[in-house]
Design an enzyme around this catalytic site. Structure first.
Site, PDB file in Angstrom:
ATOM      1  N   GLY A 100      41.966 -10.196  23.578  1.00 18.26           N
ATOM      2  CA  GLY A 100      40.881  -9.225  23.698  1.00 18.26           C
ATOM      3  C   GLY A 100      40.675  -8.466  22.412  1.00 18.26           C
ATOM      4  CG  ASP A 101      38.774  -7.243  18.524  1.00 12.74           C
ATOM      5  OD1 ASP A 101      39.863  -6.998  17.981  1.00 12.74           O
ATOM      6  OD2 ASP A 101      37.684  -6.818  18.070  1.00 12.74           O
ATOM      7  CB  THR A 102      37.595  -3.011  22.290  1.00 13.51           C
ATOM      8  OG1 THR A 102      38.089  -3.689  23.450  1.00 13.51           O
ATOM      9  CG2 THR A 102      36.542  -1.990  22.718  1.00 13.51           C
TER      10      THR A 102
END
Length: 232
Positions: A100-102
């Site tokens: 995941g990456d935000t």
């Protein structure tokens, strides 16, 4: 299995999170050292192991890359790093690796994690009084089946106009450290509003509603991983 418990566990956004069985029957490996993603998974009732991706998998923005393109690429790279790294191969054999990456995006600027206090201050002043978006890319990589899904969720927010006093107080708290856009929705700030019934968990770092949908539809939408598609 990793257990993370903290103040976020008592927040309303941590309650009644959806959960689905892993259709491949594989154990979940979270390719992220983010305590926030771990807490979200735990709150939803998932069991999982944490194996953070290497720093090489988190290179910055490419030329002309949009925010959704960036988080999709980095989520994929993190999952691929853990799924294929020789030194952890035994631990992920037969696992569903989740990357995941935000990031936040405001007036065309992509806002990742602040480098320092001054950078955090600049981000908060840019966001103050404006609407912006938070994007989270998620990659589900089945090591057993050699299939993967890459998906991006967007949540729109509005930040109230912040006084210098409010900004300095938040900077002093150090709660901005390690958070995209230099703020955390889970920090109890009443100056952040989610618009259009968007996902609060997405703003924190993992869109749990969409994650459950991806698990439910994995057999339907997952793509085969080939040599040509194993890099991004």
């Amino acid at each position: 299995m990793i257990q993370h418990r903290g103040k976020m566990s008592n927040l309303p956004l941590m309650r009644d999170l959806p959960r689905r069985d892993v259709p491949t029957g594989e154990p979940i490996v979270l390719a992220s050292g983010s305590p926030r993603r771990s807490e979200l998974l735990e709150a939803a009732g998932y069991q999982f192991e944490v194996i953070p991706a290497s720093s090489a998998a988190e290179c910055g923005m490419c030329s002309r890359e949009t925010a959704p393109e960036m988080v999709a690429r980095l989520a994929y790279r993190k999952a691929a790093d853990v799924a294929t790294r020789p030194e952890v191969s035994r631990r992920v054999e037969g696992a569903l690796v989740v990357g995941g990456d935000t990031v936040a995006s405001c007036v065309g600027q992509i806002l990742g994690k602040p480098r320092d206090r001054e950078h955090a201050s600049t981000m908060l002043r840019l966001l103050s009084g404006r609407q912006h978006e938070v994007y989270t890319g998620v990659c589900l990589w089945s090591v057993q089946r050699q299939q993967r899904i890459v998906d991006v969720t967007c949540t729109r927010l509005r930040m109230q106009s912040l006084t210098d006093e409010t900004i300095q107080s938040y900077l002093d708290s150090m709660l901005w450290d390690g958070k995209a856009g230099a703020f955390g929705y889970q920090d109890g700030n009443d100056w952040i509003e989610i618009l259009d019934h968007g996902s609060a968990s997405n703003v924190v770092g993992l869109p749990m509603e969409r994650f459950a949908e991806l698990l439910e539809r994995f057999d339907e939408i997952a793509e085969k991983i080939s040599v040509s598609s194993s890099t991004w």
